[in-house]
Design a protein around this motif. Structure first.
Motif, PDB file in Angstrom:
ATOM      1  N   MET A  31      15.152  -1.237   6.106  1.00  0.00           N
ATOM      2  CA  MET A  31      15.534  -1.678   4.761  1.00  0.00           C
ATOM      3  C   MET A  31      16.994  -1.370   4.456  1.00  0.00           C
ATOM      4  SD  MET A  31      12.214  -0.682   2.467  1.00  0.00           S
ATOM      5  CE  MET A  31      13.158  -0.716   0.977  1.00  0.00           C
ATOM      6  N   ASP A  32      17.430  -0.176   4.835  1.00  0.00           N
ATOM      7  CA  ASP A  32      18.800   0.227   4.542  1.00  0.00           C
ATOM      8  C   ASP A  32      19.794  -0.578   5.364  1.00  0.00           C
ATOM      9  OD1 ASP A  32      20.872   1.627   3.372  1.00  0.00           O
ATOM     10  OD2 ASP A  32      20.717   3.326   4.734  1.00  0.00           O
ATOM     11  N   VAL A  33      19.527  -0.690   6.655  1.00  0.00           N
ATOM     12  CA  VAL A  33      20.438  -1.400   7.554  1.00  0.00           C
ATOM     13  C   VAL A  33      20.471  -2.893   7.239  1.00  0.00           C
ATOM     14  CG1 VAL A  33      20.866  -2.011   9.968  1.00  0.00           C
ATOM     15  CG2 VAL A  33      20.117   0.298   9.382  1.00  0.00           C
ATOM     16  N   SER A  34      19.314  -3.487   7.078  1.00  0.00           N
ATOM     17  CA  SER A  34      19.230  -4.938   6.894  1.00  0.00           C
ATOM     18  C   SER A  34      19.550  -5.406   5.478  1.00  0.00           C
ATOM     19  CB  SER A  34      17.833  -5.434   7.274  1.00  0.00           C
ATOM     20  OG  SER A  34      17.549  -5.128   8.617  1.00  0.00           O
ATOM     21  N   PHE A  35      19.166  -4.601   4.483  1.00  0.00           N
ATOM     22  CA  PHE A  35      19.284  -5.068   3.099  1.00  0.00           C
ATOM     23  C   PHE A  35      20.075  -4.138   2.193  1.00  0.00           C
ATOM     24  CE2 PHE A  35      15.185  -6.568   4.798  1.00  0.00           C
ATOM     25  CZ  PHE A  35      15.435  -7.928   4.780  1.00  0.00           C
ATOM     26  N   GLY A  36      20.520  -2.997   2.714  1.00  0.00           N
ATOM     27  CA  GLY A  36      21.260  -2.045   1.899  1.00  0.00           C
ATOM     28  C   GLY A  36      20.395  -1.348   0.866  1.00  0.00           C
ATOM     29  N   ILE A  37      19.092  -1.251   1.146  1.00  0.00           N
ATOM     30  CA  ILE A  37      18.157  -0.609   0.224  1.00  0.00           C
ATOM     31  C   ILE A  37      17.766   0.748   0.791  1.00  0.00           C
ATOM     32  CG2 ILE A  37      15.877  -0.746  -0.843  1.00  0.00           C
ATOM     33  CD1 ILE A  37      16.146  -3.825  -0.603  1.00  0.00           C
ATOM     34  N   ASP A  38      18.075   1.792   0.042  1.00  0.00           N
ATOM     35  CA  ASP A  38      17.702   3.141   0.443  1.00  0.00           C
ATOM     36  C   ASP A  38      16.198   3.306   0.215  1.00  0.00           C
ATOM     37  OD1 ASP A  38      17.112   5.916   0.434  1.00  0.00           O
ATOM     38  OD2 ASP A  38      19.157   6.389  -0.198  1.00  0.00           O
ATOM     39  N   PRO A  39      15.446   3.655   1.270  1.00  0.00           N
ATOM     40  CA  PRO A  39      13.995   3.814   1.111  1.00  0.00           C
ATOM     41  C   PRO A  39      13.606   4.768  -0.012  1.00  0.00           C
ATOM     42  CG  PRO A  39      14.533   3.836   3.431  1.00  0.00           C
ATOM     43  CD  PRO A  39      15.841   3.865   2.673  1.00  0.00           C
ATOM     44  N   ARG A  40      14.421   5.808  -0.254  1.00  0.00           N
ATOM     45  CA  ARG A  40      14.112   6.738  -1.350  1.00  0.00           C
ATOM     46  C   ARG A  40      14.188   6.031  -2.695  1.00  0.00           C
ATOM     47  NH1 ARG A  40      18.083  10.742   1.554  1.00  0.00           N
ATOM     48  NH2 ARG A  40      19.181   8.801   1.307  1.00  0.00           N
ATOM     49  N   GLU A  41      15.195   5.156  -2.843  1.00  0.00           N
ATOM     50  CA  GLU A  41      15.330   4.405  -4.096  1.00  0.00           C
ATOM     51  C   GLU A  41      14.213   3.372  -4.237  1.00  0.00           C
ATOM     52  OE1 GLU A  41      17.477   5.062  -6.601  1.00  0.00           O
ATOM     53  OE2 GLU A  41      18.053   6.797  -5.395  1.00  0.00           O
ATOM     54  N   ALA A  42      13.803   2.780  -3.121  1.00  0.00           N
ATOM     55  CA  ALA A  42      12.688   1.828  -3.154  1.00  0.00           C
ATOM     56  C   ALA A  42      11.415   2.548  -3.598  1.00  0.00           C
ATOM     57  CB  ALA A  42      12.487   1.181  -1.786  1.00  0.00           C
ATOM     58  N   LYS A  43      11.230   3.787  -3.133  1.00  0.00           N
ATOM     59  CA  LYS A  43      10.057   4.560  -3.536  1.00  0.00           C
ATOM     60  C   LYS A  43      10.103   4.868  -5.027  1.00  0.00           C
ATOM     61  CE  LYS A  43       7.211   8.567  -2.476  1.00  0.00           C
ATOM     62  NZ  LYS A  43       6.499   8.357  -3.682  1.00  0.00           N
ATOM     63  N   VAL A  44      11.275   5.206  -5.546  1.00  0.00           N
ATOM     64  CA  VAL A  44      11.417   5.466  -6.984  1.00  0.00           C
ATOM     65  C   VAL A  44      11.031   4.211  -7.775  1.00  0.00           C
ATOM     66  CG1 VAL A  44      13.098   5.909  -8.828  1.00  0.00           C
ATOM     67  CG2 VAL A  44      13.140   7.290  -6.748  1.00  0.00           C
ATOM     68  N   ALA A  45      11.526   3.047  -7.312  1.00  0.00           N
ATOM     69  CA  ALA A  45      11.199   1.786  -7.993  1.00  0.00           C
ATOM     70  C   ALA A  45       9.704   1.487  -7.905  1.00  0.00           C
ATOM     71  CB  ALA A  45      12.010   0.638  -7.386  1.00  0.00           C
ATOM     72  N   ALA A  46       9.116   1.687  -6.731  1.00  0.00           N
ATOM     73  CA  ALA A  46       7.679   1.428  -6.555  1.00  0.00           C
ATOM     74  C   ALA A  46       6.851   2.372  -7.424  1.00  0.00           C
ATOM     75  CB  ALA A  46       7.294   1.576  -5.082  1.00  0.00           C
ATOM     76  N   ASP A  47       7.247   3.638  -7.490  1.00  0.00           N
ATOM     77  CA  ASP A  47       6.539   4.597  -8.336  1.00  0.00           C
ATOM     78  C   ASP A  47       6.620   4.181  -9.808  1.00  0.00           C
ATOM     79  OD1 ASP A  47       5.883   6.081  -6.107  1.00  0.00           O
ATOM     80  OD2 ASP A  47       7.393   7.637  -6.466  1.00  0.00           O
ATOM     81  N   PHE A  48       7.798   3.717 -10.229  1.00  0.00           N
ATOM     82  CA  PHE A  48       7.962   3.251 -11.605  1.00  0.00           C
ATOM     83  C   PHE A  48       7.052   2.059 -11.887  1.00  0.00           C
ATOM     84  CE2 PHE A  48       9.861   0.309 -14.635  1.00  0.00           C
ATOM     85  CZ  PHE A  48       9.987   1.122 -15.757  1.00  0.00           C
ATOM     86  N   MET A  49       7.046   1.099 -10.960  1.00  0.00           N
ATOM     87  CA  MET A  49       6.218  -0.095 -11.138  1.00  0.00           C
ATOM     88  C   MET A  49       4.736   0.272 -11.190  1.00  0.00           C
ATOM     89  SD  MET A  49       8.364  -2.768  -8.795  1.00  0.00           S
ATOM     90  CE  MET A  49       7.175  -4.064  -8.914  1.00  0.00           C
ATOM     91  N   MET A  50       4.293   1.143 -10.303  1.00  0.00           N
ATOM     92  CA  MET A  50       2.888   1.532 -10.308  1.00  0.00           C
ATOM     93  C   MET A  50       2.543   2.353 -11.549  1.00  0.00           C
ATOM     94  SD  MET A  50       1.483  -0.079  -7.966  1.00  0.00           S
ATOM     95  CE  MET A  50      -0.140   0.594  -8.187  1.00  0.00           C
TER      96      MET A  50
END
Length: 95
Positions: A31-50
């Motif tokens: 995710m980070d290499v291909s899309f510039g998305i830090d997995p930790r930040e993705a987890k924060v977003a997913a936790d917020f959504m859930m």
């Protein structure tokens, strides 16, 4: 703590075949290499959504059958069932 978990990569994939676990880990790492998305930040977003999932479904339910929106009985039933499943603690994401 598992170093992958510290980097936001989920490790609790119990019941999922090993090959899918490995593929999931690979996707999280890319995710980070291909899309510039830090997995930790993705987890924060997913936790917020859930954390807001049930309220989002309830909002969606309110919008059904209002002016300018369709009124499908099947959609109403799925939304209500999703709320029931979440509140019972047995899931909730139903398609």
């Amino acid at each position: 703590i598992d170093p992958r978990e510290a980097n936001g990569i989920p490790t609790s994939l119990s019941g999922i075949p090993d090959r899918f676990q490995k593929f999931s880990t690979k996707l999280w790492k890319s995710m980070d290499v291909s899309f510039g998305i830090d997995p930790r930040e993705a987890k924060v977003a997913a936790d917020f959504m859930m954390g807001n999932y049930v309220n989002t479904v309830r909002d969606n339910l309110k919008g059904q059958c209002t002016h300018g929106h369709s009124c499908k009985e099947s959609s109403l039933e799925k939304l209500l069932r999703t709320i029931d499943l979440v509140e019972e603690g047995v899931g909730g994401i139903e398609i």
